[in-house]
Write a protein that holds these residues in place. Structure first.
Motif, PDB file in Angstrom:
ATOM      1  N   LYS A 118     -12.235   7.120 -12.365  1.00  0.00           N
ATOM      2  CA  LYS A 118     -11.320   7.999 -11.642  1.00  0.00           C
ATOM      3  C   LYS A 118     -10.519   7.328 -10.523  1.00  0.00           C
ATOM      4  N   SER A 119     -10.903   6.134 -10.101  1.00  0.00           N
ATOM      5  CA  SER A 119     -10.221   5.476  -8.985  1.00  0.00           C
ATOM      6  C   SER A 119      -9.451   4.250  -9.453  1.00  0.00           C
ATOM      7  N   ASN A 120      -8.478   3.853  -8.646  1.00  0.00           N
ATOM      8  CA  ASN A 120      -7.774   2.588  -8.846  1.00  0.00           C
ATOM      9  C   ASN A 120      -8.242   1.597  -7.783  1.00  0.00           C
ATOM     10  N   PHE A 121      -8.293   0.335  -8.150  1.00  0.00           N
ATOM     11  CA  PHE A 121      -8.630  -0.732  -7.211  1.00  0.00           C
ATOM     12  C   PHE A 121      -7.406  -1.645  -7.098  1.00  0.00           C
ATOM     13  N   ILE A 122      -6.794  -1.650  -5.914  1.00  0.00           N
ATOM     14  CA  ILE A 122      -5.552  -2.381  -5.690  1.00  0.00           C
ATOM     15  C   ILE A 122      -5.830  -3.531  -4.736  1.00  0.00           C
ATOM     16  N   PHE A 123      -5.494  -4.751  -5.152  1.00  0.00           N
ATOM     17  CA  PHE A 123      -5.811  -5.953  -4.382  1.00  0.00           C
ATOM     18  C   PHE A 123      -4.523  -6.612  -3.895  1.00  0.00           C
ATOM     19  N   VAL A 124      -4.399  -6.730  -2.559  1.00  0.00           N
ATOM     20  CA  VAL A 124      -3.220  -7.331  -1.928  1.00  0.00           C
ATOM     21  C   VAL A 124      -3.630  -8.684  -1.344  1.00  0.00           C
ATOM     22  N   PRO A 125      -2.995  -9.785  -1.739  1.00  0.00           N
ATOM     23  CA  PRO A 125      -3.425 -11.107  -1.252  1.00  0.00           C
ATOM     24  C   PRO A 125      -3.162 -11.289   0.242  1.00  0.00           C
ATOM     25  N   VAL A 142       4.105   1.602   1.873  1.00  0.00           N
ATOM     26  CA  VAL A 142       4.333   0.154   1.918  1.00  0.00           C
ATOM     27  C   VAL A 142       3.128  -0.498   2.572  1.00  0.00           C
ATOM     28  N   ILE A 143       2.603  -1.548   1.931  1.00  0.00           N
ATOM     29  CA  ILE A 143       1.438  -2.270   2.455  1.00  0.00           C
ATOM     30  C   ILE A 143       1.830  -3.722   2.678  1.00  0.00           C
ATOM     31  N   PHE A 144       1.592  -4.217   3.876  1.00  0.00           N
ATOM     32  CA  PHE A 144       1.968  -5.580   4.249  1.00  0.00           C
ATOM     33  C   PHE A 144       0.752  -6.265   4.857  1.00  0.00           C
ATOM     34  N   ARG A 145       0.194  -7.243   4.137  1.00  0.00           N
ATOM     35  CA  ARG A 145      -0.969  -7.974   4.663  1.00  0.00           C
ATOM     36  C   ARG A 145      -0.492  -9.258   5.327  1.00  0.00           C
ATOM     37  N   GLU A 146      -0.309  -9.150   6.624  1.00  0.00           N
ATOM     38  CA  GLU A 146       0.094 -10.293   7.440  1.00  0.00           C
ATOM     39  C   GLU A 146      -0.279  -9.973   8.875  1.00  0.00           C
ATOM     40  N   ASN A 147      -0.593 -10.994   9.643  1.00  0.00           N
ATOM     41  CA  ASN A 147      -0.907 -10.791  11.064  1.00  0.00           C
ATOM     42  C   ASN A 147       0.403 -10.645  11.836  1.00  0.00           C
ATOM     43  N   PRO A 201     -11.063  -2.307 -15.677  1.00  0.00           N
ATOM     44  CA  PRO A 201      -9.690  -2.085 -16.182  1.00  0.00           C
ATOM     45  C   PRO A 201      -8.801  -1.293 -15.233  1.00  0.00           C
ATOM     46  N   CYS A 202      -9.380  -0.612 -14.248  1.00  0.00           N
ATOM     47  CA  CYS A 202      -8.573   0.167 -13.296  1.00  0.00           C
ATOM     48  C   CYS A 202      -8.110  -0.685 -12.119  1.00  0.00           C
ATOM     49  N   ALA A 203      -8.323  -2.010 -12.190  1.00  0.00           N
ATOM     50  CA  ALA A 203      -7.922  -2.901 -11.101  1.00  0.00           C
ATOM     51  C   ALA A 203      -6.482  -3.367 -11.290  1.00  0.00           C
ATOM     52  N   GLU A 204      -5.754  -3.466 -10.194  1.00  0.00           N
ATOM     53  CA  GLU A 204      -4.390  -3.989 -10.207  1.00  0.00           C
ATOM     54  C   GLU A 204      -4.228  -4.984  -9.070  1.00  0.00           C
ATOM     55  N   PHE A 205      -3.801  -6.190  -9.417  1.00  0.00           N
ATOM     56  CA  PHE A 205      -3.529  -7.218  -8.419  1.00  0.00           C
ATOM     57  C   PHE A 205      -2.024  -7.240  -8.173  1.00  0.00           C
ATOM     58  N   VAL A 206      -1.637  -7.005  -6.924  1.00  0.00           N
ATOM     59  CA  VAL A 206      -0.240  -6.732  -6.599  1.00  0.00           C
ATOM     60  C   VAL A 206       0.320  -7.792  -5.665  1.00  0.00           C
ATOM     61  N   SER A 207       1.614  -7.679  -5.407  1.00  0.00           N
ATOM     62  CA  SER A 207       2.320  -8.595  -4.522  1.00  0.00           C
ATOM     63  C   SER A 207       2.042  -8.242  -3.064  1.00  0.00           C
ATOM     64  N   ASN A 208       2.500  -9.083  -2.180  1.00  0.00           N
ATOM     65  CA  ASN A 208       2.430  -8.835  -0.741  1.00  0.00           C
ATOM     66  C   ASN A 208       3.819  -9.099  -0.139  1.00  0.00           C
ATOM     67  N   PRO A 223       1.193 -11.752  -6.811  1.00  0.00           N
ATOM     68  CA  PRO A 223      -0.240 -11.428  -6.869  1.00  0.00           C
ATOM     69  C   PRO A 223      -1.078 -12.691  -7.018  1.00  0.00           C
ATOM     70  N   LEU A 224      -2.381 -12.514  -6.859  1.00  0.00           N
ATOM     71  CA  LEU A 224      -3.297 -13.637  -7.086  1.00  0.00           C
ATOM     72  C   LEU A 224      -3.125 -14.149  -8.510  1.00  0.00           C
TER      73      LEU A 224
END
Length: 522
Positions: free
Chosen positions: A352-359, A407-412, A388-395, A374-375
């Motif tokens: 039921k959930s999505n797993f979204i990975f932001v580098p 919008v998700i931005f992984r940066e200090n 299968p519910c995992a998505e590796f995305v851009s940053n 993405p990674l």
């Protein structure tokens, strides 16, 4: 029947100042055949409304324009909302360009952009940033000249270009200039726009709220004499309400994702957003998968959510606590295998959930230039087979949940902006407010010099915030916070490993943010 329908289509379009080509009227009349005749006028009006929201080059409407308008109407009328969550490839995000003739922003045609641009691309980067901010500013009430002069009306300000000042032969008072704050010569400050450069005197300047960094756009008010602009007050350019920006753009899809119509106009998605009050996003940053303690806390987290699966877990890097040298890719792949074991213990989350990975900044990738891809697949492929519910995305990453733009931005980025301020606010307790105001008013995720936050010159629009999204997540290593600015929700989940396992939960139906933490057991 067909002739009468074509005639009626042509007549109604003429009432709206539009002319339909013969093949377009024929195409539209064929679509109307299955529909009862007493409903034809209503459908024609809907299509005309959709046509008027498109970036038209002429009042003569071709069949292609009609087809696009009909598709937009069909999408808005459809009962099938499909997948409520879209993960958008930021490298394919639409680009908005300003058309001088039509005095509005329009979606540019999709073209293949080279990562390694030329000098023209770098020039265009700053001109496009300036144009976004300038158009927002001149459309603001404070700078729009009144239709009728009234002595009792609120004072209006007039923006002037730098070339006007450089051509002046006498002292000019009460001047307001919008420009890029730079330092072209050591020890001197300058203001730059698309017409020239000014030397600044900041000795008696009063600064308003915001983080005033090099390479940000500022509004400077003061007087000009002897080639020096003496600044009395300096502030951020005013923001523009997102609804106002969208109204000027029309009904086009400017954010990215499937379809050509803006999700905000799809009533079915709006209803689904409000009805699905159990939807939530769990946002975590600095998920150090090589840390035993972090993995234990993630196991507690996933077990706790197993009975009430969130819409998505958004997991931001860095995914290792420190660089591992030549073994980094292999170690990260092994760490993801351990994470897959933890997630697999909770089948309800996989279902039921999505797993979204932001580098993150230290994760493997091409370079630290934004936007980051993405990674690499050789690290994530085994994990994706098991989960299968995992998505590796851009940053940065863009998500579209029903009508909400995220919008998700992984940066200090907040840390870097504080370090590169030429003027730092006196009230250091409210840095998140100053930071959020700066990001919204600059309409960009990284208003800093390119050597501080490098950006691919041809892809700078991927970091633009025009219109202002509904949710902006800036995953910074600093303390967690959440605030609201220009009706946008800002949040920073903080470092999961360094803040005693804190994270954020966002509820889209109520637009509430909940600061959460996994506590230590006694």
């Amino acid at each position: 029947m067909s002739f009468e329908a074509k005639k009626r289509i042509t007549e109604i379009f003429k009432l709206h100042g539009l002319s339909v080509r013969s093949e377009g009227a024929k195409y539209f009349s064929e679509l109307l055949k299955p529909i009862p005749e007493d409903e034809h006028d209503a459908w024609i009006e809907k299509v005309i409304d959709a046509v008027q929201k498109l970036p038209l080059a002429s009042t003569i409407i071709s069949q292609d324009v009609l087809q696009q308008a009909v598709e937009n109407v069909s999408a808005a009328e459809s009962d099938d909302t499909g997948d409520l969550l879209q993960v958008i490839d930021v490298f394919k995000a639409p680009k908005l360009v300003y058309h001088q003739e039509r005095k509005k922003f329009m979606v540019a045609p999709q073209t293949q952009t080279s990562l390694h641009g030329n000098a023209d691309n770098k020039t265009a980067l700053f001109i496009e940033r300036y144009t976004r901010v300038y158009q927002r500013t001149v459309n603001h009430d404070l700078f729009r000249p009144p239709a009728i002069l009234d002595s009792q009306e609120e004072k209006k300000f007039g923006l002037v270009k730098i070339e006007y000042l450089l051509g002046a032969s006498s002292r000019l008072e009460n001047v307001v200039v919008l420009g890029l704050f730079t330092q072209l010569t050591e020890g001197q400050h300058h203001l730059e726009d698309d017409t020239g450069i000014l030397n600044l005197d900041l000795s008696n300047t009063k600064f308003h709220t915001g983080l005033f960094t090099f390479n940000c756009f500022v509004l400077a008010e003061g007087w000009f004499e002897d080639s020096i602009f003496h600044v009395n007050a300096m502030g951020m350019p005013p923001p523009e309400a997102a609804d106002t920006t969208r109204a000027m753009l029309g009904n086009v899809n400017y954010f990215g994702g499937e379809g050509t119509v803006c999700a905000k106009s799809v009533e079915r998605l709006r209803e689904a957003e409000l009805e699905n009050n159990e939807a939530m996003f769990v946002i975590i940053s600095d998920v150090w998968l090589d840390s035993i303690k972090v993995r234990e806390k993630l196991e507690v987290l996933f077990t706790g959510y197993a009975d009430f699966p969130p819409t998505a877990f958004i997991l931001c890097g860095n995914f290792l606590s420190a660089p591992h040298g030549p073994q980094q890719a292999a170690d990260l792949k092994a760490a993801f295998a351990s994470l897959a074991d933890i997630i697999a213990e909770n089948p309800s989350l996989i279902e039921k959930s999505n797993f979204i990975f932001v580098p993150g900044p230290n994760d493997p990738g091409l370079t630290n230039i934004f936007p980051r891809p993405p990674l690499p697949k050789f690290i994530t492929s085994d994990f994706e087979k098991r989960i299968p519910c995992a998505e590796f995305v851009s940053n940065p990453c863009r998500l579209l949940y029903c009508t909400q733009e995220i919008v998700i931005f992984r940066e200090n980025i907040m840390t870097k902006m504080c370090r590169n301020c030429f003027y730092f606010p006196n009230n250091t307790d409210d840095i998140p407010f100053h930071f959020s105001k700066t990001i919204v008013n600059q309409a960009h995720l990284a208003p800093l010099p390119l050597h501080i936050v490098p950006v691919y010159w041809g892809l700078d629009h991927c970091l633009a915030l025009h219109p202002t999204p509904d949710v902006i997540v800036t995953a910074d290593k600093g303390d967690p916070f959440n605030t609201t600015m220009n009706k946008a929700t800002f949040m920073n989940p903080g470092s999961f490993a360094k803040t005693d396992f804190s994270f954020m939960v966002y509820y889209p139906s109520s637009r509430q943010v909940e600061a959460s933490q996994i506590e230590e057991k006694d």
